[in-house]
Design a protein around this motif. Sequence first.
Motif, short mmCIF file in Angstrom:
data_model
loop_
_atom_site.label_atom_id
_atom_site.label_comp_id
_atom_site.label_asym_id
_atom_site.label_seq_id
_atom_site.Cartn_x
_atom_site.Cartn_y
_atom_site.Cartn_z
N GLY A 127 0.78 -1.23 0.00
CA GLY A 127 0.00 0.00 0.00
C GLY A 127 0.80 1.28 0.00
N HIS A 128 2.14 1.20 -0.12
CA HIS A 128 2.96 2.40 -0.12
C HIS A 128 3.10 2.97 -1.53
N THR A 129 3.30 4.25 -1.62
CA THR A 129 3.58 4.93 -2.89
C THR A 129 5.10 5.05 -3.02
N VAL A 130 5.65 4.54 -4.11
CA VAL A 130 7.11 4.41 -4.24
C VAL A 130 7.62 5.25 -5.40
N HIS A 131 8.69 5.96 -5.15
CA HIS A 131 9.46 6.63 -6.21
C HIS A 131 10.90 6.14 -6.09
N VAL A 132 11.52 5.82 -7.21
CA VAL A 132 12.87 5.25 -7.21
C VAL A 132 13.86 6.27 -7.75
N LEU A 133 14.95 6.44 -7.02
CA LEU A 133 16.09 7.22 -7.49
C LEU A 133 17.23 6.24 -7.73
N THR A 134 17.77 6.23 -8.95
CA THR A 134 18.84 5.29 -9.28
C THR A 134 19.70 5.89 -10.39
N GLY A 135 20.63 5.11 -10.90
CA GLY A 135 21.51 5.57 -11.96
C GLY A 135 21.59 4.55 -13.07
N TRP A 136 22.58 4.70 -13.90
CA TRP A 136 22.80 3.74 -14.99
C TRP A 136 24.30 3.50 -15.13
N MET A 137 24.63 2.35 -15.70
CA MET A 137 26.03 1.99 -15.89
C MET A 137 26.58 2.67 -17.14
N PRO A 138 27.92 2.84 -17.23
CA PRO A 138 28.49 3.55 -18.38
C PRO A 138 28.15 2.93 -19.73
N TYR A 139 27.93 1.63 -19.76
CA TYR A 139 27.65 0.95 -21.03
C TYR A 139 26.16 0.91 -21.34
N GLN A 140 25.33 1.53 -20.51
CA GLN A 140 23.89 1.57 -20.73
C GLN A 140 23.48 2.98 -21.17
N SER A 141 22.39 3.06 -21.93
CA SER A 141 21.85 4.37 -22.28
C SER A 141 20.76 4.74 -21.29
N VAL A 142 20.58 6.05 -21.10
CA VAL A 142 19.53 6.52 -20.20
C VAL A 142 18.17 6.03 -20.69
N ASP A 143 17.93 6.09 -22.00
CA ASP A 143 16.64 5.67 -22.55
C ASP A 143 16.37 4.20 -22.25
N GLU A 144 17.42 3.37 -22.35
CA GLU A 144 17.26 1.93 -22.10
C GLU A 144 16.84 1.68 -20.65
N VAL A 145 17.46 2.37 -19.71
CA VAL A 145 17.13 2.17 -18.30
C VAL A 145 15.75 2.74 -17.99
N GLN A 146 15.43 3.88 -18.58
CA GLN A 146 14.09 4.45 -18.37
C GLN A 146 13.01 3.51 -18.88
N ARG A 147 13.23 2.87 -20.03
CA ARG A 147 12.26 1.92 -20.56
C ARG A 147 12.10 0.73 -19.62
N PHE A 148 13.22 0.28 -19.04
CA PHE A 148 13.18 -0.86 -18.14
C PHE A 148 12.21 -0.58 -16.97
N TYR A 149 12.32 0.59 -16.37
CA TYR A 149 11.45 0.91 -15.23
C TYR A 149 10.03 1.23 -15.69
N ALA A 150 9.90 1.89 -16.84
CA ALA A 150 8.56 2.24 -17.34
C ALA A 150 7.76 0.98 -17.64
N GLN A 151 8.42 -0.05 -18.20
CA GLN A 151 7.72 -1.30 -18.51
C GLN A 151 7.18 -1.96 -17.25
N ARG A 152 7.82 -1.70 -16.12
CA ARG A 152 7.38 -2.27 -14.84
C ARG A 152 6.51 -1.29 -14.05
#
Length: 389
Positions: A34-59
Motif C-alpha cells: 500500500g505504499h507509494t514508491v518513487h525510485v532514485l537510481t543511476g545507470w552503468m556507463p555501457y547503458q543508455s539513459v533511454d534503455e534504463v528508463q524503458r526498463f522501469y517504465a515497462q514495470r
Amino acid sequence: MRVLVINPALVRLHSLGACEQDRLRNIDTLRRLGHTVHVLTGWMPYQSVDEVQRFYAQRQIDSTLSPIGGGHGPGRWLKLAQWDGMAWEYASPAFLDAVRRALAAFQPDRVWCHGSYLWAPALAALRSGVPAVVRSVNYEPMQLLHENRRSPRDMMRYLGKAAGERHAASATALAAITPAEVDIYRQIAPTANVVLLPLQTLPDVLRSPRPQPARSPLRVFFMGASYNVAHNRRALRFILDDLVPLTRAQAPGEFVFHIFGSKVPADLAERAADDVRFDGYVPDLDASLETMDIALAPSLAGVGMQQKVFEPLCRAFPTVTHARALAGYAFEPGVHVLTAEDAAGYAAHLLSLREPQRRAALSQQAAAQTAQLFSQAAMDARVSALMEA
C-alpha cells in the motif's frame, strides 16, 4: 506512506543477479503493501539513459535517474568511508544533490537505501528529518577480504568499507540479510536497530517435497549465475579437481554433474565429460531443475545470503553445502540439509543420497523449514516492521 527508494544502478537489465532481483522485489512488496514508491537510481556507463528508463517504465515504476560515479577528486579522501569506491559513487556531491532534489520533490515519509554502501544518501535523508532504512545484502568488508588478495589498495578499501558499515548502522533501521549479519552489526553498533530481512525473492521458489524415484545415474547440479565471480570459480574448481574424481573412483557412472551458469573459463569448460556437463545459462530454469536430483553448493568463499544455497533448499532439493553458507539460518545438518568441510565429506554425502528414502526425508524437511522461514507472509511482516521502525 510515500517511500523514496534509492537503488544502485542495475548491472544487467536482461539477466538480473540475486541482489538485483531483491531490489526489484522490494519495490513490488512496498507497493503491494500500500505504499507509494518513487525510485532514485543511476545507470552503468555501457547503458543508455533511454534503455534504463524503458526498463522501469515497462514495470510501471516511477523513477528518476541520476549520473553516478564521483571520480577521484580531492573530496573523496576527506572521509574514511569514502575510500570505498562503491560508496563514493553515491556519496559524491553530484549524487547527493540528486538525493536532496528527490527529497524536496517527492516529500517522502521514509527513505529506503538498498545496499549498505548507500550510507551517504541515508544520512542525507536523516539530516532532512526523514527516517531511513538501509538494506544490507552482505557485510561489505568481509566480502572484500573473501574476494581479494589483501593488497595495500584492498586494505584501504577495507578500511573505507568498515567505516561505511558503521555509518549504515546509524540509519533508523538496518535490514540485515542473514542472522550472521545481524550479529555482526550488533557487535559493531550495539545500539543499532537491526532487523532480519532475507532475500525477498525466495517465496517465489518455495516448493512441496520432491518425488525421489530410484534411478541411476543421479543428476547433481551446481548453480553459479556467473563464473566471472571469484567464489563461484573456486567452487567450480573444487568440484572438478576434488569432488568429481572421488565420486568417479567410489561410484563410477552413478552421478552426472550439471554446471549451470555463464562465463565458465575456457580451461574449465574443456573438462566436460560424460559425467560433467556445462549447461550454461538456461532460459527456463524451472524446466531444467525438474530433471535434477541433488543440489551441490560448495561454499568456499562469499558472504551474505547465497542464492545458490537457499534457492535449492526452497525448491526442496536434497542439498549438500558448507555449514558456513547457512549464515546462521535455522537449518539442522543431517535433518534439513547435509554439510561437509572437504571433498571426502561431500563425496560421502553424495554416496548416501543414492538411497531414495534418504533423499525423500531431506526434501520433506527442507520444504517444511523453508516454508516457515521464507513464506510471503513472513517476508511482508518483516518489511512492515522496518517501515514502522
